[in-house]
Motif scaffolding. Structure first.
Motif, PDB file in Angstrom:
ATOM      1  N   ARG A 153       0.840  -1.206   0.000  1.00 53.88           N
ATOM      2  CA  ARG A 153       0.000   0.000   0.000  1.00 53.88           C
ATOM      3  C   ARG A 153       0.874   1.254   0.000  1.00 53.88           C
ATOM      4  O   ARG A 153       0.613   2.203  -0.745  1.00 53.88           O
ATOM      5  CB  ARG A 153      -0.912  -0.032   1.232  1.00 53.88           C
ATOM      6  N   GLU A 154       1.919   1.243   0.825  1.00 52.12           N
ATOM      7  CA  GLU A 154       2.812   2.405   0.894  1.00 52.12           C
ATOM      8  C   GLU A 154       3.600   2.559  -0.399  1.00 52.12           C
ATOM      9  O   GLU A 154       3.785   3.659  -0.911  1.00 52.12           O
ATOM     10  CB  GLU A 154       3.786   2.254   2.068  1.00 52.12           C
ATOM     11  N   ALA A 155       4.064   1.426  -0.948  1.00 52.50           N
ATOM     12  CA  ALA A 155       4.879   1.477  -2.164  1.00 52.50           C
ATOM     13  C   ALA A 155       4.069   1.980  -3.352  1.00 52.50           C
ATOM     14  O   ALA A 155       4.546   2.771  -4.167  1.00 52.50           O
ATOM     15  CB  ALA A 155       5.448   0.090  -2.458  1.00 52.50           C
ATOM     16  N   VAL A 156       2.816   1.534  -3.457  1.00 55.85           N
ATOM     17  CA  VAL A 156       1.977   1.902  -4.599  1.00 55.85           C
ATOM     18  C   VAL A 156       1.552   3.355  -4.490  1.00 55.85           C
ATOM     19  O   VAL A 156       1.737   4.160  -5.403  1.00 55.85           O
ATOM     20  CB  VAL A 156       0.746   0.975  -4.680  1.00 55.85           C
ATOM     21  N   ASP A 208     -10.585  -1.491   0.940  1.00 50.90           N
ATOM     22  CA  ASP A 208      -9.814  -0.631   1.831  1.00 50.90           C
ATOM     23  C   ASP A 208      -9.825   0.800   1.293  1.00 50.90           C
ATOM     24  O   ASP A 208      -9.325   1.068   0.199  1.00 50.90           O
ATOM     25  CB  ASP A 208      -8.377  -1.171   1.908  1.00 50.90           C
ATOM     26  N   GLU A 209     -10.386   1.725   2.053  1.00 52.16           N
ATOM     27  CA  GLU A 209     -10.505   3.110   1.589  1.00 52.16           C
ATOM     28  C   GLU A 209      -9.139   3.765   1.411  1.00 52.16           C
ATOM     29  O   GLU A 209      -8.988   4.681   0.604  1.00 52.16           O
ATOM     30  CB  GLU A 209     -11.343   3.927   2.574  1.00 52.16           C
ATOM     31  N   ASP A 210      -8.127   3.300   2.163  1.00 56.30           N
ATOM     32  CA  ASP A 210      -6.797   3.904   2.064  1.00 56.30           C
ATOM     33  C   ASP A 210      -6.032   3.451   0.819  1.00 56.30           C
ATOM     34  O   ASP A 210      -5.052   4.089   0.432  1.00 56.30           O
ATOM     35  CB  ASP A 210      -5.962   3.572   3.308  1.00 56.30           C
ATOM     36  N   SER A 211      -6.443   2.345   0.224  1.00 52.42           N
ATOM     37  CA  SER A 211      -5.760   1.860  -0.986  1.00 52.42           C
ATOM     38  C   SER A 211      -6.802   1.293  -1.953  1.00 52.42           C
ATOM     39  O   SER A 211      -6.808   0.095  -2.258  1.00 52.42           O
ATOM     40  CB  SER A 211      -4.733   0.788  -0.633  1.00 52.42           C
ATOM     41  N   PRO A 212      -7.693   2.151  -2.448  1.00 52.77           N
ATOM     42  CA  PRO A 212      -8.782   1.661  -3.306  1.00 52.77           C
ATOM     43  C   PRO A 212      -8.296   0.995  -4.580  1.00 52.77           C
ATOM     44  O   PRO A 212      -8.958   0.107  -5.117  1.00 52.77           O
ATOM     45  CB  PRO A 212      -9.586   2.938  -3.615  1.00 52.77           C
ATOM     46  N   ASP A 213      -7.107   1.388  -5.073  1.00 51.28           N
ATOM     47  CA  ASP A 213      -6.611   0.805  -6.316  1.00 51.28           C
ATOM     48  C   ASP A 213      -6.216  -0.654  -6.173  1.00 51.28           C
ATOM     49  O   ASP A 213      -6.014  -1.339  -7.179  1.00 51.28           O
ATOM     50  CB  ASP A 213      -5.414   1.612  -6.835  1.00 51.28           C
ATOM     51  N   GLU A 214      -6.084  -1.141  -4.937  1.00 53.73           N
ATOM     52  CA  GLU A 214      -5.730  -2.543  -4.752  1.00 53.73           C
ATOM     53  C   GLU A 214      -6.940  -3.466  -4.780  1.00 53.73           C
ATOM     54  O   GLU A 214      -6.800  -4.684  -4.860  1.00 53.73           O
ATOM     55  CB  GLU A 214      -4.933  -2.724  -3.461  1.00 53.73           C
ATOM     56  N   SER A 215      -8.158  -2.907  -4.695  1.00 54.76           N
ATOM     57  CA  SER A 215      -9.403  -3.685  -4.859  1.00 54.76           C
ATOM     58  C   SER A 215      -9.444  -4.931  -3.969  1.00 54.76           C
ATOM     59  O   SER A 215      -9.740  -6.034  -4.437  1.00 54.76           O
ATOM     60  CB  SER A 215      -9.575  -4.114  -6.323  1.00 54.76           C
ATOM     61  N   GLY A 258       0.676  -0.609 -12.515  1.00 47.90           N
ATOM     62  CA  GLY A 258       0.832  -0.087 -11.164  1.00 47.90           C
ATOM     63  C   GLY A 258      -0.371  -0.227 -10.258  1.00 47.90           C
ATOM     64  O   GLY A 258      -0.337   0.231  -9.118  1.00 47.90           O
ATOM     65  N   ARG A 259      -1.440  -0.872 -10.733  1.00 50.86           N
ATOM     66  CA  ARG A 259      -2.646  -1.030  -9.907  1.00 50.86           C
ATOM     67  C   ARG A 259      -2.898  -2.498  -9.594  1.00 50.86           C
ATOM     68  O   ARG A 259      -2.498  -3.378 -10.335  1.00 50.86           O
ATOM     69  CB  ARG A 259      -3.874  -0.461 -10.628  1.00 50.86           C
TER      70      ARG A 259
END
Length: 1084
Positions: free
Chosen positions: A621-624, A999-1006, A651-652
Motif C-alpha cells: 500500500r505504501e509502495a503503490v 480498503d478506503e486507504d488503498s482503493p486501487d488494490e481492490s 501499477g494497480r
C-alpha cells in the motif's frame, strides 16, 4: 584403519570405566588405595568425556573430585592438588553449560589452593595462573572490571615466577596478553594493547615451528593486531594479522579441533579488510571461510559465534549487492545462533543484537513493520543483559536508539524519537575520544536531533546536529568505509539549515559534500540511489535559487542513472524514482515519463521481494500510493495514451496481479513441445504450493516459501527463453490490453493530484482521451460524502442527497464520457465497462444521471459493468468452455451465522433460486443452515462452477484480507478464498452486503470479496456496494435468473450484466433508488 583404531579406543574407554568402578567399589572408605582408585576412575571418565562429550561423565568426574577432596582434609599434602583438580573440572563444565555458579565455585577453590602453594613452592605459578584464568572467564561473563584487573596482576605475578627458560613461560606471556587485550577492549587504554602485542610476539618466538601451541600464539597475535588496526586503521597491522591467521590455519588441517576457530578468525580479518578497502573478493572469501568454520563446528562451544559471524558477513554482502537471499539467510543464521544461546548464556546479548540488526535491514529494504517491532524488542532484551559497566552496553544503546528512530519515522510517535536521543547521548558518553565507535554515536545522535528539528523547529537541535556531523567526519578520514555516509549526513543537515536561514554557503557546501559522498560509493552500493537523490535535490534547489542551467542538467543526468540499476530495486530505490518523478513534474523536465516508468519497474521488483502474504499488504500500500494514477496523468499530458494504459495497468492491483500469476493459463506452453510441457507442469506445481501457503509466512515456513519462490522465479526465466514466450508474465503491452474492448468499450477513469482524465479503450483504434473538469480533491470530497451517506441507507430517506451526488457524478464525470462514446459511434444499449482508479472506485458511476424528467440517465443509455483491472477482464474472456460442458450449480445460504444477526429471507431466496435453476442446470446443490460451514462451502465450490451465496457480508477495513462471508461456524475469509484452487469457476452471485467494499486507504488494490472471487477465477460476479435489504435481494434474484438463461436453455455468464440490468429495470417502481443501484456486475 583409523576407524578401527577409534572403535578400539572407545571400547577400551568403556571397559576401563567399568573396571575402575569395580575397583573403587571394592576399596571401601578407609582403604589405603581408595584415593588411587578414585583418581583412576576420574582419568577414565575424562577420556570418555573428551571423546563423546557426554555431560553425565563430566558431572560424575566433579562428584568424584569432591569425594577425593574429602579424603584430603586441611593439612594433607595433596589438598592443594585436589582443590585445583575440582576447580579445573568446574571451569570446564562452566565453559560447556555457562552456569556461573560453577565458575564462582572454581574461583573460590583456586583461592583456597593458592595459600597452600606459598612463595618458593613449585606449583605456585600454576596456582596463580589457574586463578587468573578463572577470573578472566568471570570478567567475560559479567564484565566486572575488578575481576579483570585482579587477573592481570595475578598473571604478572605468575610471569615473574616463570623466568626465561621456564617451560611454561610462553603460557604466562600468552595469558597475560589475553587479559591486557580484554582490558583494552573495555577501557581503550592503548598501552594495554601495545603491551599485549609485544607479549604475544615474545610468546610466538618461544613457540617455534613444531610447538603444539604455536597456532594459538599465531592466532592471539593476529587478534591483537586486528584490534590495533580497528583503532588506528594502519593497514600493515591488518595485513600482518591476515598472514598470521593463514599460517595458523595451515597448522589446523581438516579434522583438527581448532580448525573451525582458525577459519573463523581468518574470515573476520578478511571481512575487516573488505570494510576498509571495499574489495569484494575479501568479503566473498570471508563468507566461504565462515561457512567452512560452521560446517566443522558441530558440537563446538563456539558454534553460536560462528553462526553470528557468518550472518554478519552475509549482511555486509547484502548491503553491497542488495541480494535479498543473503539477508534472509543472515536472519536464519541469527535465529539459529540465538536458539543456541539460552538465558544466561554469555553470547546471548550478542545474538539478540545481531538478529535485531538484520531484521532492521530487512525492514529498511521491504518496509515490513513486524520486522522493525521485533528488532526493537530484541535490542531492548540485549540492553537488559548489558548493564552499566558491560563492554557491549554502548552498542546496545546505539542499536536500540536507531530502531526507535526508524519507528518514529514510520509512525510519528515523538516519545520514540525523544527516547532515541537520550539513548544516543548515553552511548556517546560511553565512547570518549579515542573510542573506535565514537564516530558512529556522533553520527546517529546528529540524525536523531535533525529529525527532532524537523518536528519542533528548534534551531539549536539542527546546529548541534551539524557540529556532531562535522566531528564524525573528522574521525572518518580518506578511505574510511564510513566517510561517504558522514559526508552525506553533514550535507543533508547543511541543506536543511540553508532552508531555514537562506545562507548560500551552507547549500554550496552541502552540494560539495554530496558529490564527494557519491563518488565514494560503487555503482552497486545499496545507498547509492539515496545519495544520488540527495545531490540531485540539492542541485535542483540551487537551480531554483540562482537559475544556473548546469545545476538542473546535472540533477537530471544523475537521476537518469537510476534507469540502469544493476541490482534488484529496494524500497529506497523506489522512493528515489518517485522523487525523480516529482522533481521532473515540478521543474517541467522532459524526463518525467521515464521517471515514472522506472518507478513502476522498481515497484514490480519490490513486490516480487515480498512473499504473498496479507502481512505485507501495508508495505505494498505504501509502495503503490498514487504512483499508478500519477503515471497515468503524466502519460496523458505527454500525449502518450497507449503508454498511459500500459502503465496504469502495471501499477494497480499489484497484490492481486502477483497472486494471479500463480493461476496463469498455460495451454499454449503445454503444447509447445516436451520442454514447454515439462516447464508448464513444474510451473503449476510450484504455483499451487505458493498459493496454498498464502498468509502462512511464519518463521518456520519462511525458508520454505523463499526456496519455492526462487524455484518459481527460475522456471519463469526458463519459460521466457523459449520461442514466443519472451514476454511471459511481463507487464502486458497495449496490443494485449486492447483485446479487453472486443465485446464493448472500457473506460479508465483516473484521479491524480495533477489532473483527472478518462480514456476510452475501443477495439481497432487508439484510446480516446476525455479530460474531466474536476480535481482529485473534489472527487475525494464527493467520495467521502457518498461513503458517509451509504452508511445511513436503510435507516431513513436519503434519496434527495443521493440524487444530488449522482447528478454531480453525471455532470462532472460520466456525461463527458457518454458524449465521447456517442462521437465514437458506440450505440445506445451497448455494454460498457468501467475501470475506475483511486477515489473513483468508491463511487457508483453506473448510477450517474441528471435524474430529471425527459432526460436519460446512464442506465437508460448503456449497460454498465466494472473491472478492477484490464488484465482480469482479458483473462476472463480467454476462458471459454464448450457449450455442451455440464453446468453444476450450488446455492449456499446462511441465515443463522455464528454470533450474527438472523437473516429471515435467506431460505425464501434460496427457494427462488432452486425454482429458477433446477430445471436448467446439470446438477443443483443446496447448502444451508448447519451444512453451510466454512469447509462445507469450500468443498462445494470444488465441485461446482456456478454459485449463489446468500449470507452476511463482513467487510474489514482495517484488515481487508479478513473481510468475510458469515458461515454457521465462523467467517469464510478472503485469505481462504485465495488459497483455494477451484476448477473453471464461471459465475458467482454474492447476495450479501458490502461485497465490493474494499480498503478506503488503498482503493486501487481492490481488496474486497467480489474481487477475491474474480481473481480466484470466476469470470462473472455480481456484488453489492452497500447494505442490501433482505426482501429486495429476493426480488432481484427472482427477476435476475429468469434473464440469465440463453436461447439454448443454458445458463450464460456473459449475459449476467444484461440480466441484472433488466432485473433492476423491472423493479424500479417497487424499490427505493438506493436499492435499485446497490448491485453491480464485475467481469464478462
Amino acid at each position: 584403519m583409523g576407524q578401527w583404531s577409534s572403535c578400539l579406543t572407545n571400547l577400551a574407554n568403556h571397559v576401563a570405566v567399568k573396571l575402575h568402578r569395580v575397583a573403587l567399589f571394592l576399596r571401601s572408605p578407609g582403604h589405603p588405595d581408595q584415593s588411587l582408585s578414585l583418581n583412576r576412575l576420574v582419568v577414565s571418565l575424562r577420556e570418555r568425556f573428551k571423546h563423546w562429550g557426554t555431560m553425565s561423565d563430566l558431572d560424575e568426574v566433579i562428584e568424584l573430585h569432591r569425594d577425593a577432596l574429602l579424603l584430603h582434609p586441611p593439612g594433607h599434602s595433596d589438598r592443594s592438588a585436589s582443590l585445583s583438580n575440582l576447580a579445573a573440572c568446574l571451569r570446564h563444565r562452566f565453559r560447556q553449560g555457562g552456569i556461573i555458579s560453577d565458575l564462582d565455585e572454581a574461583i573460590e577453590l583456586h583461592r583456597a589452593a593458592l595459600p597452600l602453594c606459598p612463595a618458593g613452592h613449585s606449583d605456585r605459578s600454576a596456582s596463580l595462573n589457574n586463578l587468573a584464568v578463572c577470573l578472566q572467564d568471570r570478567f567475560e561473563q559479567g564484565s566486572i572490571m575488578s575481576d579483570l584487573d585482579e587477573a592481570i596482576e595475578i598473571h604478572r605475578a605468575a610471569l615473574l615466577l616463570r623466568s626465561p627458560g621456564h617451560s611454561e613461560r610462553s603460557t604466562s606471556l600468552s595469558n597475560l596478553a589475553l587479559s591486557l587485550r580484554d582490558r583494552f577492549l573495555q577501557c581503550s587504554i592503548m598501552s594495554d594493547l601495545d603491551e599485549a602485542i609485544e607479549l604475544n610476539r615474545t610468546a610466538l618466538l618461544l613457540r617455534s615451528p613444531g610447538h603444539p601451541e604455536r597456532s594459538t600464539s599465531l592466532n592471539n597475535l593476529a587478534l591483537s593486531l586486528r584490534d590495533r588496526f580497528q583503532l588506528h586503521r594502519i593497514m600493515s597491522d591488518l595485513d600482518e594479522a591476515i598472514e598470521l591467521n593463514r599460517t595458523a590455519l595451515l597448522l589446523h588441517p581438516p579434522g583438527h579441533p581448532e580448525q573451525s576457530t582458525s577459519l573463523n578468525n581468518l574470515a573476520l580479518s578478511l571481512r575487516d579488510r573488505f570494510q576498509q578497502r571495499g574489495i569484494m573478493s575479501d568479503l566473498d572469501e570471508a563468507i566461504e571461510f565462515h561457512r567452512d568454520a560452521l560446517l566443522h563446528s558441530s558440537g563446538h562451544p563456539g558454534r553460536s559465534t560462528f553462526l553470528n559471524n557468518l550472518a554478519l558477513s552475509l549482511r555486509d554482502r547484502f548491503l553491497q549487492r542488495g541480494i535479498m537471499s543473503d539477508l534472509d539467510e543472515a536472519i536464519e543464521f541469527c535465529r539459529t545462533a540465538l536458539e543456541l544461546c539460552p538465558p544466561h548464556h554469555s553470547n546471548r546479548s550478542a545474538s539478540l543484537n545481531n538478529l535485531g540488526l538484520s531484521l532492521r535491514d530487512r525492514f529498511q529494504q521491504c518496509g515490513i513493520m513486524s520486522d522493525l517491532d521485533e528488532a526493537i524488542e530484541l535490542h531492548q532484551d540485549a540492553l537488559l543483559l548489558r548493564p552499566p559497566g558491560h563492554s557491549g552496553r554502548s552498542i546496545s544503546l546505539n542499536n536500540l536508539a536507531a530502531t526507535l528512530r526508524d519507528r518514529f519515522r514510520q509512525r510519528g510517535i515523538m516519545s520514540d524519537l525523544d527516547e532515541a536521543i537520550e539513548l544516543h547521548r548515553d552511548a556517546l558518553h560511553l565512547r570518549p575520544l579515542g573510542h573506535s565507535e565514537r564516530s558512529i554515536s556522533l553520527n546517529n545522535l546528529a540524525l536523531s536531533l535533525q529529525d527532532r528539528f524537523q518536528q519542533r523547529c528548534i534551531i539549536s537541535d539542527l546546529d548541534e546536529a551539524i557540529e556532531l556531523h562535522r566531528a564524525a567526519l573528522f574521525l572518518h578520514p580518506s578511505r574510511h568505509s564510513e566517510r561517504s555516509k558522514s559526508l552525506n549526513n553533514l550535507a543533508v543537515s547543511l541543506e536543511e539549515r540553508f532552508r531555514q536561514r537562506g545562507i548560500m554557503s551552507d547549500l554550496d557546501e552541502a552540494i560539495e559534500h554530496h558529490r564527494a559522498a557519491l563518488e565514494l560509493l560503487p555503482s552497486c552500493h545499496s545507498n547509492r540511489s539515496v545519495f544520488l537523490d540527495n545531490l540531485a535535490l540539492s542541485l535542483a534547489h540551487r537551480f531554483r535559487q540562482q537559475n544556473v542551467q548546469p545545476d538542473l542538467d546535472e540533477a537530471f543526468s544523475l537521476y537518469s542513472q537510476l534507469s540502469h540499476l544493476s541490482h534488484a530495486a529496494s524500497r529506497a530505490d523506489l522512493g528515489v524514482a518517485k522523487s525523480w518523478a516529482a522533481s521532473a513534474h515540478t521543474l517541467n523536465h522532459d524526463s518525467a515519463l521515464l521517471a515514472y516508468k522506472t518507478a513502476l519497474k522498481f515497484l514490480d521488483q519490490q513486490v516480487a521481494l515480498l512473499s504473498s502474504s496479507s502481512h505485507h499488504f501495508d508495505v505494498i500500500r505504501e509502495a503503490v500510493s498514487s504512483l499508478a494514477t500519477d503515471t497515468f496523468s503524466c502519460s496523458v499530458r505527454h500525449g502518450a495514451l497507449t503508454t498511459a494504459v500500459e502503465l496504469v495497468e502495471q501499477g494497480r492491483a499489484v497484490f492481486w496481479t502477483q497472486l494471479a500469476r500463480f493461476s496463469t493459463l498455460l495451454d499454449e506452453l503445454s503444447v509447445s513441445g516436451d520442454t514447454g510441457m515439462a516447464l508448464a507442469e513444474e510451473f503449476k506445481r510450484l504455483s499451487f504450493c505458493l498459493r496454498n501457503m498464502f498468509d502462512q509466512a511464519t518463521e518456520d515456513k519462511s525458508p520454505q516459501i523463499r526456496q519455492l519462490t526462487m524455484q518459481w522465479d527460475d522456471v519463469v526465466l526458463r519459460i521466457r527463453i523459449l520461442p514466443d514466450f519472451s514476454r511471459f508474465l511481463l507487464p502486458p503491452l497495449f496490443s494485449d490490453l486492447q483485446k479487453v474492448a472486443e465485446e464493448g468499450p472500457v473506460i479508465i477513469v483516473n484521479a491524480s493530484r495533477y489532473s483527472c482524465d478518462a480514456l476510452i479503450i475501443l477495439s481497432g483504434q487508439g484510446p480516446v482521451h476525455v479530460p474531466l473538469d474536476t480535481t482529485q480533491a473534489e472527487v475525494s470530497e464527493l467520495s467521502s460524502e457518498f461513503q458517509s451517506l451509504a452508511k445511513l441507507f436503510g435507516s431513513s430517506d436519503r434519496q434527495h442527497k443521493l440524487v444530488g451526488i449522482l447528478r454531480k457524478l453525471w455532470n462532472d464525470i460520466v456525461d463527458p464520457v457518454v458524449q465521447a462514446l456517442r462521437e465514437s459511434d458506440v450505440c445506445p444499449g451497448s455494454h460498457i465497462w468501467w475501470c475506475p482508479t483511486a477515489e473513483f472506485t468508491l463511487l457508483p458511476l453506473h448510477a450517474a444521471g441528471p435524474y430529471e424528467k425527459h432526460r436519460d440517465s446512464l442506465s437508460d443509455i448503456y449497460i454498465s459493468s466494472y473491472t478492477p483491472t484490464l488484465t482480469t477482464l482479458v483473462r476472463a474472456r480467454r476462458r471459454v468452455f464448450r457449450d455442451v460442458s455440464p453446468q453444476h450449480f450450488v446455492a449456499i445460504g446462511q441465515g443463522n451465522p455464528e454470533g450474527g444477526k438472523e437473516l429471515k429471507c435467506v431460505a425464501p431466496e434460496l427457494t427462488v433460486v432452486a425454482q429458477c435453476l433446477e430445471p436448467v442446470v446439470s446438477s443443483f446443490t443446496l447448502l444451508e443452515d448447519s451444512d453451510a460451514t466454512v469447509q462445507g462451502a469450500l468443498d462445494a465450490l470444488n465441485r461446482n462452477q456456478w454459485l449463489h451465496l446468500a449470507c452476511h457480508g463482513m467487510p474489514n477495513r482495517i484488515q481487508p484480507f479478513e473481510s468475510s462471508f458469515a458461515m454457521r461456524d465462523g467467517p469464510l475469509m478472503i485469505k481462504d478464498i485465495i488459497r483455494s484452487d477451484w476448477q473453471n469457476p464461471e459465475f458467482a452471485f454474492l447476495s450479501a452486503c458490502h461485497t465490493t467494499v474494499g480498503d478506503e486507504d488503498s482503493p486501487d488494490e481492490s481488496i474486497h470479496l467480489a474481487a477475491a472471487m474474480q481473481f480466484s477465477g470466476f469470470r462473472s460476479v455480481i456484488g453489492s456496494m452497500w447494505s442490501v435489504d433482505d426482501d429486495v435481494a429476493r426480488q432481484v434474484v427472482s427477476a435476475f435468473y429468469g434473464h440469465l438463461v440463453d436461447s439454448s436453455g443454458r445458463l450464460c455468464c456473459t449475459q449476467a450484466a444484461v440480466a441484472l440490468h433488466k432485473a433492476m429495470k423491472s423493479l424500479r417502481k417497487k424499490i427505493s433508488l438506493e436499492q435499485q443501484i446497490v448491485f453491480v456486475h464485475i467481469g464478462v
